[in-house]
Design an enzyme around this catalytic site. Sequence first.
Site, PDB file in Angstrom:
ATOM      1  N   GLY A  58       0.744 -58.547 -59.463  1.00  0.00           N
ATOM      2  CA  GLY A  58       0.625 -57.621 -58.337  1.00  0.00           C
ATOM      3  C   GLY A  58      -0.805 -57.182 -58.080  1.00  0.00           C
ATOM      4  O   GLY A  58      -1.726 -57.505 -58.836  1.00  0.00           O
ATOM      5  N   THR A 156       2.710 -42.066 -59.788  1.00  0.00           N
ATOM      6  CA  THR A 156       2.338 -41.886 -58.390  1.00  0.00           C
ATOM      7  C   THR A 156       2.145 -40.425 -58.007  1.00  0.00           C
ATOM      8  O   THR A 156       2.730 -39.524 -58.627  1.00  0.00           O
ATOM      9  CB  THR A 156       3.432 -42.493 -57.478  1.00  0.00           C
ATOM     10  OG1 THR A 156       3.154 -42.195 -56.099  1.00  0.00           O
ATOM     11  CG2 THR A 156       4.799 -41.909 -57.804  1.00  0.00           C
ATOM     12  N   ASP A 157       1.343 -40.212 -56.963  1.00  0.00           N
ATOM     13  CA  ASP A 157       1.187 -38.862 -56.405  1.00  0.00           C
ATOM     14  C   ASP A 157       2.456 -38.400 -55.687  1.00  0.00           C
ATOM     15  O   ASP A 157       2.622 -37.214 -55.399  1.00  0.00           O
ATOM     16  CB  ASP A 157      -0.009 -38.808 -55.439  1.00  0.00           C
ATOM     17  CG  ASP A 157       0.100 -39.791 -54.279  1.00  0.00           C
ATOM     18  OD1 ASP A 157       0.918 -40.738 -54.339  1.00  0.00           O
ATOM     19  OD2 ASP A 157      -0.662 -39.637 -53.299  1.00  0.00           O
ATOM     20  N   TYR A 179      11.785 -42.846 -54.299  1.00  0.00           N
ATOM     21  CA  TYR A 179      10.706 -43.511 -55.032  1.00  0.00           C
ATOM     22  C   TYR A 179      10.023 -42.529 -55.985  1.00  0.00           C
ATOM     23  O   TYR A 179       9.866 -42.810 -57.172  1.00  0.00           O
ATOM     24  CB  TYR A 179       9.683 -44.092 -54.050  1.00  0.00           C
ATOM     25  CG  TYR A 179       8.385 -44.493 -54.707  1.00  0.00           C
ATOM     26  CD1 TYR A 179       8.348 -45.520 -55.656  1.00  0.00           C
ATOM     27  CD2 TYR A 179       7.192 -43.851 -54.391  1.00  0.00           C
ATOM     28  CE1 TYR A 179       7.159 -45.883 -56.271  1.00  0.00           C
ATOM     29  CE2 TYR A 179       5.996 -44.211 -55.004  1.00  0.00           C
ATOM     30  CZ  TYR A 179       5.986 -45.228 -55.930  1.00  0.00           C
ATOM     31  OH  TYR A 179       4.813 -45.573 -56.539  1.00  0.00           O
ATOM     32  N   LYS A 183      10.045 -42.629 -60.178  1.00  0.00           N
ATOM     33  CA  LYS A 183       8.805 -42.666 -60.960  1.00  0.00           C
ATOM     34  C   LYS A 183       8.706 -41.451 -61.885  1.00  0.00           C
ATOM     35  O   LYS A 183       8.216 -41.568 -63.019  1.00  0.00           O
ATOM     36  CB  LYS A 183       7.587 -42.745 -60.041  1.00  0.00           C
ATOM     37  CG  LYS A 183       7.457 -44.063 -59.290  1.00  0.00           C
ATOM     38  CD  LYS A 183       7.367 -45.271 -60.210  1.00  0.00           C
ATOM     39  CE  LYS A 183       6.039 -45.367 -60.935  1.00  0.00           C
ATOM     40  NZ  LYS A 183       5.937 -46.563 -61.795  1.00  0.00           N
TER      41      LYS A 183
END
Length: 354
Positions: A58, A156-157, A179, A183
């Site tokens: 990725g 992630t933020d 999402y 996370k």
Amino acid sequence: MIARKMFLQKLLLKKVSIDIHVTLSLFFLNVSEEDRAVLCSEDIDIPSRRVLVTGATGLLGRAVFKEFNENNWNAVGCGYRRAQPKFEQVNLLNSIAVHDIVHDFQPHVIVHCAAERRPDVVESQPDAASQLNVAASGNLAKEAAGIGAFLIYISTDYVFDGTSPPYKETDAPNPLNLYGKTKLEGEKAVLENNEGAAVLRIPVLYGEVERLEESAVTVMFDKVQFSNKSANMDHWQQRFPTNVKDVAVVCRQLAEKRMLDPSIKGTFHWSGNEQMTKYEMACAIADAFNLPSSHLRPITDCPVVGALRPRNAQLDCSKLEMLGIGQRTPFRAGIRESLWPFLVDKRWRQTVFH
């Protein structure tokens, strides 16, 4: 090829534990003539520090693998559909396969980049996303703990709701979409299974993409280039575009700090420091390539389609900065480097690069 390399490395590691003369004799009896030639050549200078990178095919994983590989680390990457021939093919949902690669390679550090990171895909495929973002992450953390490896889990933020920025690592998460929730659950699963692990929260990423769709930033390039058609661009959500090369440097620096200091663990934040909406990013991209931007239209209303997004989930990065960790590439320089191969009108290259 990588599997053979790992096998040879294991033999090399084993031979240092016995008397050198006896061991060398036994060792060379167990390898082929071809492998013996490889091991005796000058090319077998294998770095002693080992890192395993998941999601190495990725956008972020490629950068992380490259950063470690070019800085005296013995790096092995794994992926799934696009893995071979460069990387190991490992299904992270297969606990036996995960156990095997971790125990065969014996990494000092694991950087877990693999995830379902597209909010709208997570909403439409919640079970599959949860399996990868939560269950697989918890299992990998357990395997890392079993061999004493330092795990860096990329988060992630979007674990924050975006109402009270900037966010410190100690601020209470409140994800708005599935999402962000998966996370956050992944973070918990990692830290529950491996108390020495690190969580690294990062925002929207860009970098040297293989295709424009790999990043929510680079995907705008076609709309910027084709100025004969007006394009609506979000001017509501505040973002902090971050170059994957910078995140890769942070991962390596964090790993190297940890090898000297076991207290390096827990949650960390890293982010670019240029605040932009997608409209402002698109204008900056146009400026970087001397392209017109008058066809781009700012839309200031809150988006009503797709998963909910936080308005401003700015991350406070002072914790890493105080450790002397970090690198930030200016957005215009980074985006120009990332996007120039996708420039349609080659005439513009003369004005941009000469």
